[in-house]
Design an enzyme around this catalytic site. Structure first.
Site, mmCIF file in Angstrom:
data_model
loop_
_atom_site.group_PDB
_atom_site.id
_atom_site.type_symbol
_atom_site.label_atom_id
_atom_site.label_comp_id
_atom_site.label_asym_id
_atom_site.label_seq_id
_atom_site.Cartn_x
_atom_site.Cartn_y
_atom_site.Cartn_z
ATOM 1 C CB CYS A 89 -0.987 -0.030 1.157
ATOM 2 S SG CYS A 89 -2.371 1.118 0.941
ATOM 3 C CG HIS A 105 -3.826 -3.652 2.995
ATOM 4 N ND1 HIS A 105 -2.946 -3.082 3.888
ATOM 5 C CD2 HIS A 105 -4.371 -2.618 2.298
ATOM 6 C CE1 HIS A 105 -2.969 -1.769 3.765
ATOM 7 N NE2 HIS A 105 -3.824 -1.454 2.802
ATOM 8 C CD GLU A 132 -1.533 -5.901 5.502
ATOM 9 O OE1 GLU A 132 -2.318 -4.968 5.779
ATOM 10 O OE2 GLU A 132 -1.129 -6.114 4.343
#
Length: 276
Positions: A120, A229, A231
């Site tokens: 990001c 994202h 994660e």
């Protein structure tokens, strides 16, 4: 009394730097990093090390500790001074201390072949560090969708899958998943790539044509920059886990080369590249 036998030494995990964000908590300044990014490094099989801002003279010492770098997402934006523009919306947060660390760190890491995974804001600062520019408000560009998170929603809604990306041929994502494949992603951001920096390879595109992933074409080491994202709830997402394991393997290989006294070929053109 018989002492317990010493256990065999275990192989040390690669160390991955996570540059901190910088924020006031009450009246006190803090260096912080999101837990989900720390956990992503652990899922990659590596040891996370949160790195606060440092001066240019100390940057080589910091990089000497590392076997990889993860650039996290953040509520803050890259300051547009770094790509020759004035601030469009002064109500949005900035983090000049992070810029001061990450922009030279990106150039140094790519030049020395240090594995780099950028997420990001990390994608955006990598593009700027290598000479590219950003749309400060993607939603205001003709033909572009609104990529921002739904306002006022809890994280499980904000980080839900928003759209698909199409994986482009000839890159790291194509090697992992196949060129032309479409992957649903949780991409939520206001800024995005405007002008791609020289030497970058587009890895994935959003339906509106916005660059959602890129790598550095002639880097001597691993690079992968993602606008979404991976994660977030990574353990539940096979695509995210495949990318994290790929990054972890690159960090392990870098560490192994260092242990043998070897180093990847450096690219001084990247080291000395300057943003616009």
């Amino acid at each position: 009394m018989k002492l317990p036998e010493a256990s065999a030494p275990t192989e040390r995990k690669p160390v991955v730097l996570i540059p901190s964000c910088n924020r006031m908590v009450g009246e006190h300044p803090f260096h912080i990093a999101g837990q989900k990014y720390v956990q992503a490094v652990r899922l990659a099989g590596c040891l996370p090390l949160i790195a606060p801002p440092t001066d240019a003279h100390s940057l080589p010492e910091l990089l000497a500790l590392a076997d990889g770098v993860l650039l996290s997402g953040s509520p803050s934006n890259v300051h547009p001074d770094h790509f020759g523009e004035a601030v469009l919306d002064p109500t949005l947060p900035l983090d000049p201390e992070r810029d001061a660390l990450t922009l030279p760190l990106v150039r140094a890491a790519v030049a020395m072949g240090l594995p780099l995974l950028a997420i990001c804001r990390g994608l955006q600062e990598t593009n700027v560090a290598l000479g590219g520019s950003l749309h400060q408000a993607v939603q205001e560009q003709e033909g572009m969708a609104d990529h921002r998170a739904p306002p006022g929603q809890p994280p499980q809604v904000a980080y839900a899958e928003q759209h698909e990306v199409e994986i482009q041929a000839g890159g790291r994502l194509a090697a992992l998943f196949g060129a032309g494949q479409r992957v649903a992603v949780n991409s939520l951001h206001g800024q995005g790539v405007k002008t791609l920096a020289p030497g970058l390879h587009i890895e994935a595109l959003a339906p509106d044509g916005l660059v959602e992933a890129f790598s550095v074409r002639n880097a001597s080491g691993y690079t992968l920059c993602l606008q979404w994202h991976p994660e977030w709830l990574a353990e539940q997402n096979p695509v995210s886990m495949a990318m994290l394991r790929d990054f972890g393997a690159a960090c392990q290989a870098y560490r192994a080369r260092r242990a043998l006294g070897l180093s990847p070929l450096s690219n001084p053109k990247v080291m000395h590249a300057q943003p616009q």
